[in-house]
Design a protein around this motif. Structure first.
Motif, PDB file in Angstrom:
ATOM      1  N   LEU A   1       1.112  -1.127   0.218  1.00 48.14           N
ATOM      2  CA  LEU A   1       0.304  -0.176   0.015  1.00 48.14           C
ATOM      3  C   LEU A   1       1.052   0.912   0.083  1.00 48.14           C
ATOM      4  O   LEU A   1       2.143   1.537   0.598  1.00 48.14           O
ATOM      5  N   PRO A   2       0.561   2.513  -0.839  1.00 50.09           N
ATOM      6  CA  PRO A   2       1.151   3.579  -0.432  1.00 50.09           C
ATOM      7  C   PRO A   2       0.694   3.856   0.557  1.00 50.09           C
ATOM      8  O   PRO A   2       0.603   3.871   1.846  1.00 50.09           O
ATOM      9  N   ALA A   3       1.985   5.166   0.831  1.00 52.33           N
ATOM     10  CA  ALA A   3       1.847   6.053   2.214  1.00 52.33           C
ATOM     11  C   ALA A   3       0.799   6.329   1.933  1.00 52.33           C
ATOM     12  O   ALA A   3       0.266   6.512   4.075  1.00 52.33           O
TER      13      ALA A   3
ATOM     14  N   SER B   1      -0.376  -9.708 -12.406  1.00 52.44           N
ATOM     15  CA  SER B   1      -0.842 -10.499 -12.042  1.00 52.44           C
ATOM     16  C   SER B   1      -1.234  -9.080 -10.437  1.00 52.44           C
ATOM     17  O   SER B   1      -2.302  -9.411  -9.053  1.00 52.44           O
ATOM     18  N   TYR B   2      -1.674  -8.816 -10.700  1.00 48.47           N
ATOM     19  CA  TYR B   2      -1.382  -7.492  -9.524  1.00 48.47           C
ATOM     20  C   TYR B   2      -1.931  -6.722 -10.161  1.00 48.47           C
ATOM     21  O   TYR B   2      -2.433  -6.213 -11.632  1.00 48.47           O
ATOM     22  N   GLU B   3      -3.966  -6.378  -9.990  1.00 48.20           N
ATOM     23  CA  GLU B   3      -4.380  -5.453  -9.680  1.00 48.20           C
ATOM     24  C   GLU B   3      -5.684  -4.619  -9.252  1.00 48.20           C
ATOM     25  O   GLU B   3      -6.018  -5.128  -8.056  1.00 48.20           O
TER      26      GLU B   3
ATOM     27  N   ALA C   1      -4.280   7.131  -4.964  1.00 45.08           N
ATOM     28  CA  ALA C   1      -2.429   6.751  -4.634  1.00 45.08           C
ATOM     29  C   ALA C   1      -2.300   5.627  -5.187  1.00 45.08           C
ATOM     30  O   ALA C   1      -2.201   4.823  -4.916  1.00 45.08           O
ATOM     31  N   PRO C   2      -0.849   5.434  -6.580  1.00 38.91           N
ATOM     32  CA  PRO C   2      -0.571   3.704  -7.091  1.00 38.91           C
ATOM     33  C   PRO C   2      -0.117   2.998  -6.172  1.00 38.91           C
ATOM     34  O   PRO C   2       0.585   3.365  -4.943  1.00 38.91           O
ATOM     35  N   SER C   3      -0.657   1.693  -6.489  1.00 35.27           N
ATOM     36  CA  SER C   3       0.152   0.674  -4.960  1.00 35.27           C
ATOM     37  C   SER C   3       1.745   0.260  -5.865  1.00 35.27           C
ATOM     38  O   SER C   3       2.067   0.413  -6.851  1.00 35.27           O
ATOM     39  N   ALA C   4       2.720   0.561  -5.395  1.00 35.53           N
ATOM     40  CA  ALA C   4       4.070  -0.232  -5.495  1.00 35.53           C
ATOM     41  C   ALA C   4       4.189  -1.267  -5.780  1.00 35.53           C
ATOM     42  O   ALA C   4       4.728  -1.489  -6.708  1.00 35.53           O
ATOM     43  N   SER C   5       3.568  -2.613  -5.436  1.00 36.77           N
ATOM     44  CA  SER C   5       3.457  -3.899  -6.570  1.00 36.77           C
ATOM     45  C   SER C   5       3.242  -3.016  -7.802  1.00 36.77           C
ATOM     46  O   SER C   5       3.432  -3.947  -8.386  1.00 36.77           O
ATOM     47  N   ILE C   6       2.067  -2.662  -8.385  1.00 42.59           N
ATOM     48  CA  ILE C   6       1.797  -2.562  -9.680  1.00 42.59           C
ATOM     49  C   ILE C   6       3.128  -1.571 -10.221  1.00 42.59           C
ATOM     50  O   ILE C   6       3.252  -1.757 -11.414  1.00 42.59           O
ATOM     51  N   THR C   7       2.969  -0.778  -9.710  1.00 40.46           N
ATOM     52  CA  THR C   7       3.650   0.459 -10.948  1.00 40.46           C
ATOM     53  C   THR C   7       5.308  -0.141 -10.987  1.00 40.46           C
ATOM     54  O   THR C   7       6.072  -0.244 -12.076  1.00 40.46           O
ATOM     55  N   SER C   8       6.069  -1.028 -10.170  1.00 37.89           N
ATOM     56  CA  SER C   8       7.601  -1.572 -10.259  1.00 37.89           C
ATOM     57  C   SER C   8       7.118  -2.897 -11.021  1.00 37.89           C
ATOM     58  O   SER C   8       8.609  -3.536 -11.199  1.00 37.89           O
ATOM     59  N   LEU C   9       6.153  -3.101 -11.516  1.00 43.17           N
ATOM     60  CA  LEU C   9       6.207  -4.792 -12.444  1.00 43.17           C
ATOM     61  C   LEU C   9       5.791  -3.918 -14.001  1.00 43.17           C
ATOM     62  O   LEU C   9       5.815  -3.176 -14.298  1.00 43.17           O
ATOM     63  N   PRO C  10       7.101  -4.942 -14.310  1.00 43.85           N
ATOM     64  CA  PRO C  10       5.919  -5.037 -15.526  1.00 43.85           C
ATOM     65  C   PRO C  10       5.183  -4.970 -16.142  1.00 43.85           C
ATOM     66  O   PRO C  10       4.520  -5.593 -15.947  1.00 43.85           O
TER      67      PRO C  10
END
Length: 582
Positions: free
Chosen positions: A171-173, A206-208, A192-201
């Protein structure tokens, strides 16, 4: 007697010396009930059922060289209490101890002498994690979970090592869901976007996000949302089952679940696949975008919005802090108050299907009764009139070229809704009705009046046709006859001389004016007014001789039934031509 007492005492001493000494430390009054052995595996999501008021214990040990650990507890929907402790035994339990009942290994450690240290505790219905170093002197770790309100569920995840486990989405800050815009039927959200989604290629999906909306509350977790949806679905199914005949299956099913709840569920059983449950969710927005517009909402209604970031690969999810918004109210149309006895022309300037107007009327008198009279004046036009009071529809009917009467009774105020029906016509092709004032293309004639002593709609003539007698037709006079009513009413006769062109056309323009009332006629056109009453409706025929006419001329005669309540009733126009020679 003394000898018997001494013999009993000796037997007691002998038997006491022969009883194993271990039982002195395990007396029945100190006996601890047998608890189920529940080992918490590392690196797996463990689902735990929490019966109301019962404490569930999960035991686990760590590797000797483990630098740290993290324990994550995710309640489903209700607040739970959970405590993580480390228990250190002074001595290892002896394997050759003789127990009165079979004991599990964690219970042997629990019964043994030692110290216990609290590591972490928490109470709430949101996901909570503890991360910290291990306790080298700890023999076993104990995780206690308890629900005070009612039966619920929770998931637990144990991770050995330092740093995040990577099993849960990040989760974001600022995990708050924000409202960008609110309309009458739509709401726009952002987060705010999740780092799990922004860091994915871009190739991995798998994340949404999943956005849910409801009108009751914000959900603390995806499990709570699923439980609420199942409950709503079960309630609908229960209503359907009530309509069908009663069988023994519901009784057996209820008994089965009662018996099932009495036994603790094995937490080691893996949770249901989130992929299957996720597809059952009605996500209004789904994907990797952090902006969502929820549409098709009801006006002036409060909604709750929740955003979840879901890891479909590991079957986990994290919840943002939900928000709520109230949609704007629907634009309310203007309501025109009608005065007592007022004759009003209701004009529909819009030739489309959605043309409508609203009026209100308050009848006078303690009887709270009144009469609404309507007549459509447009060619081929129909108007739907709906009368309601306090949100309840009293009557609804269509009004055309024939006069319509609606009796109002039983309410202090009425809301009158007029909606134009019929085939829409273009402005350029609309034909102006000569009976409409100021050349309007579509109109309704309406009047409302209070009826102090009436009990219903006034009686109407059996026919609105005017008859002329050819034998009584002269060069300067004609004789007309029409049907009246059993009520004493005033009848007025109007005449209009036609030109040569109108006479040749048969007076079509004058004969197609149903709304041409006496208020729109000149006083010079009024020939006579007379009162008439006949108690026998079959004999309620009255006649009038109209004199002062020119020989060989065509005239159009109109008869109006002037009433105390409602719009004057216009008889069908009659064209009569006087004789040229007599």
């Amino acid at each position: 007697m003394a000898l018997s007492w001494c013999l009993g005492a000796a037997l007691a001493l002998v038997c006491g010396s022969l009883w194993p000494q271990v039982h002195s430390g395990v007396a029945p009054e100190n006996e601890v009930p047998l608890r189920p052995t529940t080992w918490l595996p590392e690196g797996k999501i463990t689902s735990v059922t929490l019966p109301k008021g019962r404490t569930r214990r999960l035991y686990f040990t760590l590797k000797k060289k483990a630098p740290g650990m993290s324990v994550t507890v995710n309640p489903c929907d209700l607040p739970i209490e959970w405590t993580l402790t480390a228990r250190t035994l002074k001595d290892k339990p002896l394997k050759n101890l003789q127990w009165s009942t079979k004991k599990s290994m964690p219970e042997v450690w629990w019964r043994g002498p030692g110290t216990e240290e609290k590591i972490h505790s928490n109470t709430g219905n949101t996901v909570e994690s503890y991360s910290g170093p291990t306790y080298p002197s700890a023999s076993i770790y104990i995780l206690r979970l308890r629900s005070k309100q009612q039966n619920t569920r929770a998931t637990v995840y144990l991770h050995e090592g330092l740093g995040p486990s990577g099993i849960f989405p990040l989760l974001p800050a600022d995990p708050q869901v924000h409202t960008l815009g609110v309309g009458m039927t739509s709401v726009t959200l952002s987060w705010a976007p999740s780092a799990s989604i922004t860091s994915l290629p871009h190739t991995q999906t798998s994340y949404e996000y999943c956005v849910l909306v409801n009108s009751q509350e914000n959900y603390p977790s995806l499990c709570a949302a699923q439980k609420s949806m199942r409950k709503e679905k079960d309630q609908k199914q229960e209503k359907k089952d009530r309509r069908s005949r009663v069988t023994v299956w519901p009784i057996l099913k209820e008994w089965w679940w009662q018996q099932w709840d009495t036994y603790p569920e094995s937490p080691q059983s893996p949770p249901a696949s989130l992929t299957d449950e996720y597809e059952d969710l009605q996500c209004v927005c789904q994907g990797t975008e952090s902006v969502c517009t929820v549409s098709e909402l009801l006006p002036e209604t409060q909604y709750y919005f929740d955003v979840f970031v879901v890891d479909r690969l590991n079957g986990t999810s994290m919840a943002y802090k939900g928000t709520l918004a109230r949609t704007h109210e629907e634009a309310r149309p203007a309501i025109t108050a009608l005065r007592e006895g007022e004759l009003r022309w209701v004009t529909f300037q819009d030739r489309g299907f959605s043309s409508e107007q609203f009026f209100s009327f308050r009848p006078r008198g303690w009887q709270q009764s009144g009469l609404l009279t309507l007549q459509s004046c447009g060619e081929g036009e129909k108007v739907k009139v709906t009368v309601s009071s306090k949100g309840q529809v009293l009557t609804s009917q269509a009004a055309g070229r024939e006069l319509a009467h609606i009796w109002l009774q039983g309410s202090t105020s009425y809301l009158i809704h007029l909606e134009r029906e019929g085939t829409a016509m273009d402005h350029t092709s609309a034909v102006t009705d000569p009976s409409l004032p100021e050349g309007l293309t579509a109109s309704v004639k309406m009047q409302t009046s209070s009826a102090y002593h009436r009990r219903g709609v006034p009686s109407l003539p059996s026919t609105l046709q005017i008859k002329s007698f050819n034998r009584l037709r002269g060069c300067s006079s004609v004789t007309l006859a029409w049907m009246g009513t059993e009520e004493r009413s005033l009848y007025c006769v109007y005449r209009r001389k036609l030109g040569s062109h109108e006479a040749e056309a048969g007076g079509a323009s004058a004969l197609t004016a149903p709304c041409l009332g006496p208020e729109s006629r000149s006083d010079t056109e009024r020939v006579l007014c007379k009162y008439f009453q006949e108690l026998n409706p079959r004999r309620a025929v009255t006649t009038a001789v109209i004199g002062g006419l020119e020989p060989g001329m065509a005239y159009v005669f109109d008869v109006y039934l002037m009433r105390r309540w409602g719009i004057p009733i216009k008889y069908t126009s009659k064209m009569v031509k006087t004789r040229k020679e007599c």
